[in-house]
Design a protein around this motif. Structure first.
Motif, mmCIF file in Angstrom:
data_model
loop_
_atom_site.group_PDB
_atom_site.id
_atom_site.type_symbol
_atom_site.label_atom_id
_atom_site.label_comp_id
_atom_site.label_asym_id
_atom_site.label_seq_id
_atom_site.Cartn_x
_atom_site.Cartn_y
_atom_site.Cartn_z
ATOM 1 N N VAL A 53 0.851 -1.181 0.000
ATOM 2 C CA VAL A 53 0.000 0.000 0.000
ATOM 3 C C VAL A 53 0.891 1.236 0.000
ATOM 4 C CG1 VAL A 53 -1.762 1.301 1.243
ATOM 5 C CG2 VAL A 53 -1.878 -1.205 1.174
ATOM 6 N N THR A 54 0.813 2.017 -1.074
ATOM 7 C CA THR A 54 1.680 3.182 -1.195
ATOM 8 C C THR A 54 0.978 4.481 -0.806
ATOM 9 O OG1 THR A 54 1.122 3.412 -3.541
ATOM 10 C CG2 THR A 54 3.060 2.081 -2.987
ATOM 11 N N SER A 55 -0.366 4.468 -0.774
ATOM 12 C CA SER A 55 -1.100 5.673 -0.419
ATOM 13 C C SER A 55 -2.514 5.306 0.001
ATOM 14 C CB SER A 55 -1.149 6.643 -1.611
ATOM 15 O OG SER A 55 -1.949 7.775 -1.317
ATOM 16 N N GLN A 56 -3.022 6.026 0.993
ATOM 17 C CA GLN A 56 -4.415 5.893 1.418
ATOM 18 C C GLN A 56 -4.969 7.289 1.646
ATOM 19 O OE1 GLN A 56 -5.295 3.368 4.870
ATOM 20 N NE2 GLN A 56 -6.922 4.793 5.466
ATOM 21 N N GLU A 57 -6.104 7.603 1.014
ATOM 22 C CA GLU A 57 -6.713 8.916 1.138
ATOM 23 C C GLU A 57 -8.194 8.761 1.492
ATOM 24 O OE1 GLU A 57 -6.152 11.168 -2.463
ATOM 25 O OE2 GLU A 57 -4.273 10.115 -2.876
ATOM 26 N N PHE A 58 -8.743 9.789 2.107
ATOM 27 C CA PHE A 58 -10.169 9.843 2.383
ATOM 28 C C PHE A 58 -10.840 10.674 1.307
ATOM 29 C CE2 PHE A 58 -13.765 12.121 4.432
ATOM 30 C CZ PHE A 58 -14.594 11.010 4.637
ATOM 31 N N VAL A 59 -11.880 10.106 0.690
ATOM 32 C CA VAL A 59 -12.650 10.808 -0.338
ATOM 33 C C VAL A 59 -14.032 11.092 0.233
ATOM 34 C CG1 VAL A 59 -13.543 10.732 -2.694
ATOM 35 C CG2 VAL A 59 -11.396 9.561 -2.134
ATOM 36 N N PRO A 60 -14.336 12.318 0.588
ATOM 37 C CA PRO A 60 -15.625 12.612 1.234
ATOM 38 C C PRO A 60 -16.799 12.423 0.287
ATOM 39 C CG PRO A 60 -14.440 14.642 0.765
ATOM 40 C CD PRO A 60 -13.498 13.528 0.432
ATOM 41 N N GLU A 61 -17.908 11.954 0.847
ATOM 42 C CA GLU A 61 -19.170 11.859 0.114
ATOM 43 C C GLU A 61 -20.303 11.895 1.133
ATOM 44 O OE1 GLU A 61 -21.774 8.826 -2.678
ATOM 45 O OE2 GLU A 61 -19.598 8.696 -2.746
ATOM 46 N N GLY A 62 -21.150 12.884 1.037
ATOM 47 C CA GLY A 62 -22.257 13.008 1.977
ATOM 48 C C GLY A 62 -21.753 13.144 3.405
ATOM 49 N N ASP A 63 -22.330 12.340 4.305
ATOM 50 C CA ASP A 63 -21.955 12.395 5.717
ATOM 51 C C ASP A 63 -20.717 11.568 6.043
ATOM 52 O OD1 ASP A 63 -24.140 14.019 6.246
ATOM 53 O OD2 ASP A 63 -25.460 12.310 6.654
ATOM 54 N N SER A 64 -20.225 10.808 5.074
ATOM 55 C CA SER A 64 -19.047 9.979 5.304
ATOM 56 C C SER A 64 -18.149 10.050 4.069
ATOM 57 C CB SER A 64 -19.463 8.531 5.622
ATOM 58 O OG SER A 64 -18.315 7.743 5.907
ATOM 59 N N GLY A 65 -17.763 8.917 3.533
ATOM 60 C CA GLY A 65 -16.910 8.916 2.357
ATOM 61 C C GLY A 65 -16.312 7.550 2.101
ATOM 62 N N HIS A 66 -15.290 7.526 1.273
ATOM 63 C CA HIS A 66 -14.634 6.291 0.873
ATOM 64 C C HIS A 66 -13.131 6.410 1.099
ATOM 65 C CE1 HIS A 66 -18.365 6.506 -1.523
ATOM 66 N NE2 HIS A 66 -18.404 5.200 -1.340
ATOM 67 N N ALA A 67 -12.478 5.267 1.099
ATOM 68 C CA ALA A 67 -11.019 5.232 1.102
ATOM 69 C C ALA A 67 -10.542 4.996 -0.323
ATOM 70 C CB ALA A 67 -10.506 4.131 2.017
ATOM 71 N N LEU A 68 -9.531 5.733 -0.723
ATOM 72 C CA LEU A 68 -8.894 5.547 -2.026
ATOM 73 C C LEU A 68 -7.485 5.029 -1.775
ATOM 74 C CD1 LEU A 68 -8.878 6.062 -5.164
ATOM 75 C CD2 LEU A 68 -7.823 8.272 -4.617
ATOM 76 N N PHE A 69 -7.215 3.840 -2.285
ATOM 77 C CA PHE A 69 -5.906 3.214 -2.094
ATOM 78 C C PHE A 69 -5.147 3.155 -3.415
ATOM 79 C CE2 PHE A 69 -8.200 1.273 1.493
ATOM 80 C CZ PHE A 69 -7.270 1.380 2.508
ATOM 81 N N TRP A 70 -3.861 3.476 -3.334
ATOM 82 C CA TRP A 70 -2.899 3.106 -4.357
ATOM 83 C C TRP A 70 -2.081 1.958 -3.790
ATOM 84 C CZ3 TRP A 70 -2.422 5.270 -9.204
ATOM 85 C CH2 TRP A 70 -3.046 6.496 -9.432
ATOM 86 N N ALA A 71 -1.958 0.892 -4.547
ATOM 87 C CA ALA A 71 -1.150 -0.248 -4.104
ATOM 88 C C ALA A 71 -0.294 -0.719 -5.269
ATOM 89 C CB ALA A 71 -2.037 -1.373 -3.589
ATOM 90 N N ARG A 72 0.728 -1.460 -4.922
ATOM 91 C CA ARG A 72 1.711 -1.889 -5.945
ATOM 92 C C ARG A 72 2.117 -3.322 -5.674
ATOM 93 N NH1 ARG A 72 7.279 -1.887 -5.713
ATOM 94 N NH2 ARG A 72 8.388 -1.667 -7.716
ATOM 95 N N LYS A 73 2.232 -4.095 -6.753
ATOM 96 C CA LYS A 73 2.760 -5.451 -6.637
ATOM 97 C C LYS A 73 4.288 -5.368 -6.661
ATOM 98 C CE LYS A 73 2.179 -10.126 -8.370
ATOM 99 N NZ LYS A 73 1.390 -10.992 -9.283
#
Length: 208
Positions: free
Chosen positions: A185-205
């Motif tokens: 896992v090279t990066s983890q970000e929070f992407v807001p949406e409404g009252d919560s949001g999602h996690a956006l991951f960049w990962a690498r093999k």
């Protein structure tokens, strides 16, 4: 196909145009930086798998226009029909991601934006493990997941007549699943949406 997966399929068939128009520019601001970052990390003429490709706009269309070989997969017949029309220089397959039979180390990158969270929770770590096998050494995964654990449905989604269903764990669980599949896992970000949001991951093999 589970009842929940069938509900998702029917929902996107019914609400495809409510979810996203044919206009690539409609979501330009939302995706521009993400796509720029992705393109900068891809080799020339990369082989890219877009899981949950929707109608092909804007992700598959942007990558195909940049000269990459894009394969899009979506469970919705309507979404795939639109994608084939909107992005004729890519390949699109109507399929449940869990039934895909793809070659090992066949892709330089896999993109899975807002699709994993529509799958039964017990299938999600299995799919992440399969994605890891489809990536070439040093291949990239860009994926959106849940930020907080939740499972549920929404009637009259997007103001239409069809319901929609989601299921997701929390971000820490997804990070453990990614690492358990052998991905860095090279990066983890929070992407807001409404009252919560999602996690956006960049990962690498890892490279061999």
């Amino acid at each position: 196909m589970s009842a929940e997966t069938e509900l998702v399929r029917r929902g996107y068939d019914a609400l495809s145009y409510r979810y996203r128009s044919d206009d690539a520019d409609a979501d330009a601001d939302e995706y521009a930086l993400l796509l720029e970052m992705l393109r900068s990390r891809l080799p020339a003429r990369a082989s890219v798998l877009d899981l949950g490709c929707g109608c092909g706009v804007p992700v598959a269309r942007s990558l195909a226009a940049a000269g990459h070989e894009v394969t899009g997969v979506d469970i919705s017949d309507v979404q795939i029909q639109r994608a084939r029309r909107l992005v004729p220089n890519a390949t699109f397959v109507r399929a449940d991601a869990m039934t895909l039979d793809l070659p090992a180390a066949g892709f330089d990158a896999v993109i899975c934006l807002y699709a994993l969270i529509h799958m039964p929770l017990e299938q999600q770590p299995v799919l992440i493990e399969r994605i890891a096998t489809w990536l070439r050494p040093s291949g990239r995964l860009l994926i959106t997941t849940g930020w907080e654990a939740w499972t549920g449905a929404e009637a009259n989604w997007l103001g239409g007549t069809a319901p929609m269903w989601w299921s997701h764990a929390d971000a820490a669980t997804y990070q453990s699943w990614l690492r358990g599949a052998g991905l860095e896992v090279t990066s983890q970000e929070f992407v807001p949406e409404g009252d919560s949001g999602h996690a956006l991951f960049w990962a690498r093999k890892p490279a061999d």
